[in-house]
Design a protein around this motif. Sequence first.
Motif, PDB file in Angstrom:
ATOM      1  N   UNK A  18       0.824  -1.214   0.000  1.00 52.27           N
ATOM      2  CA  UNK A  18       0.000   0.000   0.000  1.00 52.27           C
ATOM      3  C   UNK A  18       0.855   1.258   0.000  1.00 52.27           C
ATOM      4  N   UNK A  19       2.020   1.199   0.599  1.00 59.27           N
ATOM      5  CA  UNK A  19       2.909   2.361   0.616  1.00 59.27           C
ATOM      6  C   UNK A  19       3.593   2.551  -0.734  1.00 59.27           C
ATOM      7  N   UNK A  20       3.940   1.451  -1.380  1.00 62.81           N
ATOM      8  CA  UNK A  20       4.644   1.538  -2.662  1.00 62.81           C
ATOM      9  C   UNK A  20       3.731   2.126  -3.725  1.00 62.81           C
ATOM     10  N   UNK A  21       2.445   1.778  -3.683  1.00 58.17           N
ATOM     11  CA  UNK A  21       1.509   2.162  -4.733  1.00 58.17           C
ATOM     12  C   UNK A  21       1.378   3.680  -4.910  1.00 58.17           C
ATOM     13  N   UNK A  22       1.078   4.464  -3.841  1.00 57.99           N
ATOM     14  CA  UNK A  22       0.966   5.921  -4.045  1.00 57.99           C
ATOM     15  C   UNK A  22       2.293   6.579  -4.395  1.00 57.99           C
ATOM     16  N   UNK A  23       3.390   6.026  -3.891  1.00 56.89           N
ATOM     17  CA  UNK A  23       4.704   6.579  -4.247  1.00 56.89           C
ATOM     18  C   UNK A  23       4.931   6.417  -5.749  1.00 56.89           C
ATOM     19  N   UNK A  70     -13.642 -13.668   1.606  1.00 55.36           N
ATOM     20  CA  UNK A  70     -13.944 -12.264   1.364  1.00 55.36           C
ATOM     21  C   UNK A  70     -12.787 -11.363   1.800  1.00 55.36           C
ATOM     22  N   UNK A  71     -12.066 -11.796   2.808  1.00 50.43           N
ATOM     23  CA  UNK A  71     -10.887 -11.027   3.217  1.00 50.43           C
ATOM     24  C   UNK A  71      -9.822 -11.079   2.125  1.00 50.43           C
ATOM     25  N   UNK A  72      -9.617 -12.276   1.561  1.00 45.05           N
ATOM     26  CA  UNK A  72      -8.625 -12.406   0.487  1.00 45.05           C
ATOM     27  C   UNK A  72      -9.033 -11.575  -0.720  1.00 45.05           C
ATOM     28  N   UNK A  73     -10.326 -11.594  -1.068  1.00 44.40           N
ATOM     29  CA  UNK A  73     -10.791 -10.816  -2.217  1.00 44.40           C
ATOM     30  C   UNK A  73     -10.660  -9.321  -1.958  1.00 44.40           C
ATOM     31  N   UNK A  74     -10.941  -8.901  -0.726  1.00 41.27           N
ATOM     32  CA  UNK A  74     -10.823  -7.474  -0.396  1.00 41.27           C
ATOM     33  C   UNK A  74      -9.377  -7.014  -0.484  1.00 41.27           C
ATOM     34  N   UNK A  75      -8.478  -7.820   0.040  1.00 45.82           N
ATOM     35  CA  UNK A  75      -7.053  -7.455  -0.033  1.00 45.82           C
ATOM     36  C   UNK A  75      -6.591  -7.451  -1.484  1.00 45.82           C
ATOM     37  N   UNK A  76      -7.058  -8.419  -2.255  1.00 47.54           N
ATOM     38  CA  UNK A  76      -6.673  -8.464  -3.662  1.00 47.54           C
ATOM     39  C   UNK A  76      -7.190  -7.240  -4.413  1.00 47.54           C
ATOM     40  N   UNK A  77      -8.360  -6.754  -4.018  1.00 45.78           N
ATOM     41  CA  UNK A  77      -8.945  -5.602  -4.714  1.00 45.78           C
ATOM     42  C   UNK A  77      -8.209  -4.306  -4.363  1.00 45.78           C
ATOM     43  N   UNK A  78      -7.885  -4.155  -3.086  1.00 45.63           N
ATOM     44  CA  UNK A  78      -7.322  -2.874  -2.648  1.00 45.63           C
ATOM     45  C   UNK A  78      -5.791  -2.836  -2.694  1.00 45.63           C
ATOM     46  N   UNK A  79      -5.170  -3.978  -2.687  1.00 43.61           N
ATOM     47  CA  UNK A  79      -3.701  -4.020  -2.721  1.00 43.61           C
ATOM     48  C   UNK A  79      -3.275  -4.722  -4.009  1.00 43.61           C
ATOM     49  N   UNK A  80      -2.550  -4.038  -4.891  1.00 41.92           N
ATOM     50  CA  UNK A  80      -2.137  -4.677  -6.150  1.00 41.92           C
ATOM     51  C   UNK A  80      -1.279  -5.912  -5.877  1.00 41.92           C
ATOM     52  N   UNK A  81      -1.743  -7.043  -6.329  1.00 42.70           N
ATOM     53  CA  UNK A  81      -1.009  -8.293  -6.103  1.00 42.70           C
ATOM     54  C   UNK A  81      -1.203  -8.858  -4.712  1.00 42.70           C
ATOM     55  N   UNK A  82      -2.068  -8.250  -3.923  1.00 39.84           N
ATOM     56  CA  UNK A  82      -2.235  -8.665  -2.531  1.00 39.84           C
ATOM     57  C   UNK A  82      -2.851 -10.037  -2.382  1.00 39.84           C
ATOM     58  N   UNK A  83      -3.646 -10.446  -3.356  1.00 36.75           N
ATOM     59  CA  UNK A  83      -4.289 -11.751  -3.272  1.00 36.75           C
ATOM     60  C   UNK A  83      -3.284 -12.886  -3.215  1.00 36.75           C
ATOM     61  N   UNK A  84      -2.117 -12.658  -3.841  1.00 35.21           N
ATOM     62  CA  UNK A  84      -1.115 -13.727  -3.886  1.00 35.21           C
ATOM     63  C   UNK A  84      -0.538 -14.011  -2.513  1.00 35.21           C
ATOM     64  N   UNK A  85      -0.668 -13.051  -1.603  1.00 28.68           N
ATOM     65  CA  UNK A  85      -0.164 -13.284  -0.251  1.00 28.68           C
ATOM     66  C   UNK A  85      -0.944 -14.402   0.434  1.00 28.68           C
ATOM     67  N   UNK A  86      -2.143 -14.647  -0.053  1.00 28.74           N
ATOM     68  CA  UNK A  86      -2.968 -15.687   0.548  1.00 28.74           C
ATOM     69  C   UNK A  86      -2.737 -17.045  -0.105  1.00 28.74           C
ATOM     70  N   UNK A  87      -2.549 -17.036  -1.433  1.00 27.22           N
ATOM     71  CA  UNK A  87      -2.356 -18.345  -2.057  1.00 27.22           C
ATOM     72  C   UNK A  87      -0.904 -18.616  -2.394  1.00 27.22           C
ATOM     73  N   UNK A  88      -0.013 -17.744  -1.931  1.00 27.19           N
ATOM     74  CA  UNK A  88       1.424 -17.999  -1.963  1.00 27.19           C
ATOM     75  C   UNK A  88       1.961 -18.290  -3.356  1.00 27.19           C
ATOM     76  N   UNK A  89       1.411 -17.631  -4.355  1.00 21.81           N
ATOM     77  CA  UNK A  89       1.992 -17.738  -5.689  1.00 21.81           C
ATOM     78  C   UNK A  89       2.469 -16.345  -6.068  1.00 21.81           C
TER      79      UNK A  89
END
Lengths: 171, 238
Positions: free
Chosen positions: A10-15, B87-106
């Motif tokens: 989240x920090x990297x994105x806005x930067x 839903x937590x994984x989907x929310x993180x994936x939506x708001x954090x670019x690439x965040x969904x992969x943190x859950x499925x470890x790819x």
Amino acid sequence: MLYGKIISLLLIFPVFLSSTACSVDNPVEKSYFTDLSRIKGGEKPAPPQIISVDFLPAERELQINFSSDGSDGPGGPDGAYDPDTGTNENLVYYLYYTDGSDPPPFSDEHRYYSEIYYLGYVRESEYSGDPKLINEIYVSESFAGTLYFWMTSGDGGRESDRSDIAEVVIP
Amino acid sequence: MNGTHNMYVNLRITAAAIMLCCMGATICHARTCGLGDGSPVYGLERTELLLAEAAKENLDGTEGKRYTGNRIVSNVYPQKTEEIPLYQALAVDFFVPGGGSLYYNNYYWGAAFGVLKCAGAWVVYHYYRKWEYRRSLYRSAKKANEMIDPYHDLQFRVPGEGYKTVDELKRDYDRSAQNITFAVIANVLVYVVSLYTTYVFVKRHNENSIPTFEIGAWKEGADAETGYAVRLSITHRM
């Protein structure tokens, strides 16, 4: 650990976004183009004036006499004049015409400058002295009726208002 | 062969058919989910119990047939992994670019989606700023043309691009709006694919977090009169 990774992303994105923002042009003010220095040609030139249009029946030739003497300045009676250069030496004179099937005056002033009425142009630099003559315009033998002519001047960027309209009857 | 024995045989054949159907359904389900080679067994530990052979009692109360051989019951303890909140994984994936992969470890997928989303966001932002810029040029030029000389098409000097008429600036403005539209559509596609990928991976992961049980029973050493063997294998998913 998972939340630490999320926060890092989240920090990297806005930067990343803010670092690229500088490369985009900023919007201009509404009055940006009202500055004449940003318009090609700057001030509008003054038009020449048609003195007479003569028809020579034997050759079926038209001769147009016009004046573009700029020595009178923009307030003069016949001054084709470019305010940006203070002279008319750089001007080009456009000639327009129409016939009795579509006679002026037009309800829309914009039509006077339309390409469908455009006949041709002459340059100030081609002449010496005033008034000036445009000749070798030949009328078809099958045509009979009234022809209307008007002229404008151009400085390479802007075109002047039109001159008065002159007419000639072809028998 | 008396009637009671016939009933036993019929019951066992019916039970065997049901068992085979259950096994087939379980294997099909496992294969559909992509969870291995079709084996319905997911247990970590198998406990086999040797049961004493007991005499069967007929319906009329008389002693029935005593079968020879052993009966073994296998008890498979359920395998269970930690469940990921979808839903937590989907929310993180939506708001954090690439965040969904943190859950499925790819992390390859995560890096790909992260780069695509960052690039997509940059493109939308870039075209939005361009659109704002083009709109300001067009509006300024249109206003100036109407004010200065409404009967002629004036040519306005655009920084870095030369002279353009109001019509040309209008085309640039329309083109920039079109670019935003395409950029938004591309971003929506990337987000949909990313969310779908996260959904599939997390769903697949959560399949293994569902308790599975196998109950097995089979009879060995059948005598000549009951010359068949029965194998029961049930996977119960809740």
